[in-house]
Design an enzyme around this catalytic site. Sequence first.
Site, PDB file in Angstrom:
ATOM      1  N   TYR A  76       0.862  -1.183   0.000  1.00  0.00           N
ATOM      2  CA  TYR A  76       0.000   0.000   0.000  1.00  0.00           C
ATOM      3  C   TYR A  76       0.900   1.234   0.000  1.00  0.00           C
ATOM      4  O   TYR A  76       1.566   1.527   0.990  1.00  0.00           O
ATOM      5  CB  TYR A  76      -0.901  -0.045   1.236  1.00  0.00           C
ATOM      6  CG  TYR A  76      -1.931   1.051   1.356  1.00  0.00           C
ATOM      7  CD1 TYR A  76      -2.083   2.053   0.398  1.00  0.00           C
ATOM      8  CD2 TYR A  76      -2.783   1.078   2.461  1.00  0.00           C
ATOM      9  CE1 TYR A  76      -3.038   3.042   0.525  1.00  0.00           C
ATOM     10  CE2 TYR A  76      -3.753   2.073   2.606  1.00  0.00           C
ATOM     11  CZ  TYR A  76      -3.863   3.054   1.638  1.00  0.00           C
ATOM     12  OH  TYR A  76      -4.806   4.040   1.778  1.00  0.00           O
ATOM     13  N   LYS A 127      -1.105  -1.132  -4.217  1.00  0.00           N
ATOM     14  CA  LYS A 127      -2.206  -0.183  -4.102  1.00  0.00           C
ATOM     15  C   LYS A 127      -1.601   1.200  -4.269  1.00  0.00           C
ATOM     16  O   LYS A 127      -0.923   1.710  -3.385  1.00  0.00           O
ATOM     17  CB  LYS A 127      -2.923  -0.311  -2.751  1.00  0.00           C
ATOM     18  CG  LYS A 127      -4.095   0.669  -2.598  1.00  0.00           C
ATOM     19  CD  LYS A 127      -4.748   0.553  -1.230  1.00  0.00           C
ATOM     20  CE  LYS A 127      -5.843   1.611  -1.051  1.00  0.00           C
ATOM     21  NZ  LYS A 127      -6.462   1.573   0.293  1.00  0.00           N
TER      22      LYS A 127
END
Length: 304
Positions: A136, A164
């Site tokens: 992320y 992400k």
Amino acid sequence: MMVKWEGVMPAVTTKFTSDDKLDLVMFEKNIKAQMEAGVNGIILGGTLGEASTLTKEEKEILIKVTLTITKGKIPVIINIAEQSTKDAIEVAKHAESIGAEGIMILPPMRYKATDFETVTYFGEIAKNTSLPIMIYNNPIDYKIEVTLDMFEELSQYKNIVAIKESTREITNVIRLKNRFGDRYKVFTGVDTLGLESLVIGADGWVAGLVCAYPAETVAIYKLVKAGKINEAMKIYRWFMPLLELDISPQLVQNIKLAEVATGIGTENVRAPRLPLQGTERERVLNVIQAAMKTRPSLPDYKNL
């Protein structure tokens, strides 16, 4: 089950009762709504899930309950946001032991690690689990950017497979694809860049407002991937005022108000978060109410 890293994966909210216990009845209702809409996975314990306020026992309950609801039809992915490498490894091992099918990892919390420390942190976790990993990358909120060169170093770990992308620099999707091809699956993590990111090559969308509007979110993804950009744009233009509720420090409260409007959530949050008050509450409710009055009819997106 093997995670197919594509499509829409909601970062789901955690539902609480008015007396601050897990509301598993409403939680199940929401997860089933996500599945009915056609999402490709469920992500637990992110920012929207208020993970920093959950106990270990509550996190375990949520994982087990979600696995029971999904019944192997879609993967259950656990977010890891810990302060130490030791704790992160422990969470990853435990999640794997109780049946989670993937993990998403933030850089170290609180400490602003160097590039070397950040790469080492991710690598140590990867070496201690067989689960596939999504990194992320959100320097706006978490102050550490995972650069292209850092992803090059991380490519040695075969189970780090997805990103992400939440830098809010949309061309990063293209840069990642140009540099790595299909080595990493790239997900947009910013709701207000959802359609644009998909058009330029993102494989999926880790979404927030999907928590309240799962069908609309999946429809946009499906239409874009089918090349029906104009149809997707009609939904996206309607959706934008709602999607802007995701890029706010109060995104949890905002999205929970939207879940109330669509009947698949409650407004309850866990302190120190509190329900929105005063003019800001009225503003958010006005956005939601205006959208509900003009909510579009969706095409048969499931059969594209």
